[in-house]
Motif scaffolding. Sequence first.
Motif, PDB file in Angstrom:
ATOM      1  N   UNK A  35       6.594  14.498  -4.239  1.00 21.61           N
ATOM      2  CA  UNK A  35       6.156  15.210  -5.425  1.00 21.61           C
ATOM      3  C   UNK A  35       7.285  15.511  -6.378  1.00 21.61           C
ATOM      4  N   UNK A  36       8.149  14.507  -6.606  1.00 17.67           N
ATOM      5  CA  UNK A  36       9.314  14.634  -7.497  1.00 17.67           C
ATOM      6  C   UNK A  36      10.266  15.728  -7.032  1.00 17.67           C
ATOM      7  N   UNK A  37      10.355  15.905  -5.703  1.00 14.42           N
ATOM      8  CA  UNK A  37      11.237  16.935  -5.139  1.00 14.42           C
ATOM      9  C   UNK A  37      12.499  16.343  -4.524  1.00 14.42           C
ATOM     10  N   UNK A  38      12.357  15.227  -3.814  1.00 15.45           N
ATOM     11  CA  UNK A  38      13.486  14.567  -3.156  1.00 15.45           C
ATOM     12  C   UNK A  38      13.568  13.136  -3.683  1.00 15.45           C
ATOM     13  N   UNK A  39      14.763  12.617  -3.940  1.00 16.02           N
ATOM     14  CA  UNK A  39      14.860  11.234  -4.412  1.00 16.02           C
ATOM     15  C   UNK A  39      14.107  10.278  -3.483  1.00 16.02           C
ATOM     16  N   UNK A  40      13.407   9.341  -4.080  1.00 18.02           N
ATOM     17  CA  UNK A  40      12.616   8.386  -3.298  1.00 18.02           C
ATOM     18  C   UNK A  40      13.475   7.723  -2.227  1.00 18.02           C
ATOM     19  N   UNK A  41      12.956   7.729  -1.006  1.00 17.75           N
ATOM     20  CA  UNK A  41      13.689   7.175   0.123  1.00 17.75           C
ATOM     21  C   UNK A  41      14.160   8.240   1.079  1.00 17.75           C
ATOM     22  N   UNK A  42      14.149   9.489   0.643  1.00 15.36           N
ATOM     23  CA  UNK A  42      14.638  10.568   1.499  1.00 15.36           C
ATOM     24  C   UNK A  42      13.606  10.965   2.554  1.00 15.36           C
ATOM     25  N   UNK A  43      12.340  11.061   2.179  1.00 13.75           N
ATOM     26  CA  UNK A  43      11.345  11.697   3.036  1.00 13.75           C
ATOM     27  C   UNK A  43      10.777  10.811   4.134  1.00 13.75           C
ATOM     28  N   UNK A  44      10.870   9.497   3.999  1.00 11.74           N
ATOM     29  CA  UNK A  44      10.311   8.647   5.057  1.00 11.74           C
ATOM     30  C   UNK A  44      10.940   7.261   5.038  1.00 11.74           C
ATOM     31  N   UNK A  45      10.920   6.642   6.215  1.00 15.53           N
ATOM     32  CA  UNK A  45      11.429   5.284   6.406  1.00 15.53           C
ATOM     33  C   UNK A  45      10.321   4.277   6.645  1.00 15.53           C
ATOM     34  N   UNK A  46       9.140   4.775   7.012  1.00 14.77           N
ATOM     35  CA  UNK A  46       8.008   3.884   7.295  1.00 14.77           C
ATOM     36  C   UNK A  46       6.790   4.348   6.510  1.00 14.77           C
ATOM     37  N   UNK A  47       5.907   3.404   6.265  1.00 11.63           N
ATOM     38  CA  UNK A  47       4.652   3.677   5.582  1.00 11.63           C
ATOM     39  C   UNK A  47       3.520   3.625   6.609  1.00 11.63           C
ATOM     40  N   UNK A  48       2.482   4.446   6.404  1.00 12.69           N
ATOM     41  CA  UNK A  48       1.368   4.465   7.370  1.00 12.69           C
ATOM     42  C   UNK A  48       0.374   3.341   7.092  1.00 12.69           C
ATOM     43  N   UNK A  49       0.537   2.237   7.786  1.00 10.94           N
ATOM     44  CA  UNK A  49      -0.296   1.069   7.541  1.00 10.94           C
ATOM     45  C   UNK A  49      -1.683   1.197   8.140  1.00 10.94           C
ATOM     46  N   UNK A  50      -2.432   0.128   8.007  1.00 12.23           N
ATOM     47  CA  UNK A  50      -3.803   0.121   8.511  1.00 12.23           C
ATOM     48  C   UNK A  50      -3.828   0.175  10.036  1.00 12.23           C
ATOM     49  N   UNK A  51      -4.936   0.681  10.557  1.00 13.96           N
ATOM     50  CA  UNK A  51      -5.178   0.719  12.009  1.00 13.96           C
ATOM     51  C   UNK A  51      -4.124   1.525  12.755  1.00 13.96           C
ATOM     52  N   UNK A  52      -3.529   2.497  12.082  1.00 10.94           N
ATOM     53  CA  UNK A  52      -2.572   3.369  12.769  1.00 10.94           C
ATOM     54  C   UNK A  52      -1.259   2.702  13.102  1.00 10.94           C
ATOM     55  N   UNK A  53      -0.914   1.654  12.374  1.00 14.97           N
ATOM     56  CA  UNK A  53       0.337   0.927  12.647  1.00 14.97           C
ATOM     57  C   UNK A  53       1.294   1.094  11.471  1.00 14.97           C
ATOM     58  N   UNK A  54       2.571   1.320  11.754  1.00 10.86           N
ATOM     59  CA  UNK A  54       3.525   1.534  10.659  1.00 10.86           C
ATOM     60  C   UNK A  54       3.901   0.241   9.959  1.00 10.86           C
ATOM     61  N   UNK A  55       4.214   0.377   8.674  1.00 10.83           N
ATOM     62  CA  UNK A  55       4.823  -0.698   7.909  1.00 10.83           C
ATOM     63  C   UNK A  55       6.264  -0.283   7.610  1.00 10.83           C
ATOM     64  N   UNK A  56       7.177  -1.230   7.754  1.00  6.36           N
ATOM     65  CA  UNK A  56       8.596  -0.905   7.628  1.00  6.36           C
ATOM     66  C   UNK A  56       9.071  -0.957   6.180  1.00  6.36           C
TER      67      UNK A  56
END
Length: 548
Positions: free
Chosen positions: A459-480
């Motif tokens: 929410x424009x609080x932390x520079x992009x890339x700070x809050x997470x390393x993975x994305x929540x992909x489909x079927x409960x599997x992470x995307x890198x």
Amino acid sequence: MIKYEFKFISSLTKVFPGIEPEDDLKGIALSGFLGETISLQCAYRAETSHTRYGAVKVKGSLKDAVRIREVKLMPSILPCNGDCDEHYLSKEPGLYPDLLRDISLEKIPFIPRPWHTLWIDMEAKEGMEGLQDLTLQFYDEDNLLVGEVHTEICIYPVNLSPQTCIHTEWFHCDCLADYYRAEPWSARHWQILKNFITLYVKRGINMILAPTFTPPLDTVIGGERTTVQLVDVSVSDKKYIFSFEKLYTYFQMCMDCGVKYFEIAHLFTQWGAKSAPKVMAVKDGVMEQIFGWETDSQSSEYQEFLAQYLDALVQKLDEWDLRGRVFFHLSDEPEEKDLEMYRKVRESVSGHLKGYPIMDAVSRYTFYESGIVDKPVPGIDHLNHFLEHQVQGLWTYYCGAQGKDVTNRFFAMPSGRTRILGVQMYQYRLEGFLHWGFNFYNSQYSLSHINPYEVTDAGAAFPSGDAFLVYPGEDGCPEESIRLMVLSEAMQDIRAFQMLEELTSREYVLELIRQTAQMPVTLVSYPYSSQFFQKLREKVNREIAKRH
């Protein structure tokens, strides 16, 4: 006639649509060891009037060993803080290459004019030793060959040394429950956790946060995060009964995935230890909150609870043979003004921990000097003071506040600025690295949940890339992300440096780094060109291979 361009480039080059990427693998011999993931990219573009779809065929001895993904551009409103240095790819809001998504090789997009990128990984395994070749052949929609690229990768018949560096990225079980709308600790939630933790370990992250109680992290005062409490509590007349069955299941699942070390969630609130974390318990047959923001950390009720809880927990940890693998947290990022409060909470719990170390993100040396934190984890921009005092077993961390001169992992930073962490950790003999966000999918202070595919900066609080390393992909599997892969490369670098040190000497490795860098490497001055890392690893790899 459509004009096509194709080129192999380093894994450390971030490709923007309108900027031609440097041909940074020319003259560089890619190599690696058994057990190592070797990555590179293929950049391509087509001067076509409209988007077309073609195919790519993988040829050569590595054709069955590679995984190919598409590099996706992700939005950033806040790419950097106002106070930053000049070493950013851009400081403007926009689209940045970050997400790695599986793609059908039968449907490769040829988008008019912009550069597009494929990410290529190869896991070096036994039977792949020697000089291997990799060719990508591109075909248009009429199945006509329109271009190809070729490279060679040398796999040395040596197993990469085991990882000794401890690496933790705080794992937020509540964020996965929230995003996937899974009931905490339901069968579906457990499966999602396992999917993410499996990847977590695969990329060189070997310590994990255990939410014994819902971690009091990045939560607005008076607010709360979704309850994810692994320790079941019931209370009757100030006597507490604890069940550790879920905690044991969590530990066992994590260890089955390869996790070696654990952090117990903070016993007090962030930024000063003034309050208790949220604790849920069954009281008179009803589940209710018995402690939280309204609970003074020094209250007799909470202190009595902690005494009973910690005695019971430590007994279980010893039964599970986890001594030496578990660290406790008191409060995250206390400041100098919080020293006395931190001292009080330390004194209140230390007798119950029976030798289990306390580790916290503290950047003020006085906390360590006073003996109230066993394992200080200073921000990397405060690390020098601890190094000057020769603190043993030192860790470091960075977060959104460390955006000037030092290493970090923001979208807008060159990937080499992320990967230099491995060189620095080896050079300064750092025992571990901590970061607060493997998968934080909330706004700052957890005021709301966010969709990380749309909001990458909390929410424009932390520079992009700070809050997470993975994305929540489909079927409960992470995307890198690119950043996760580059951090994994940094951890692999440390292992290679250590392996060469065992065969030669520490000074030999440090001199090799200095010669390749052509400058002294410090915490604020370092090379981060892709060629530096490619040349350094090739030199290290050859030196190791010569001696085996």
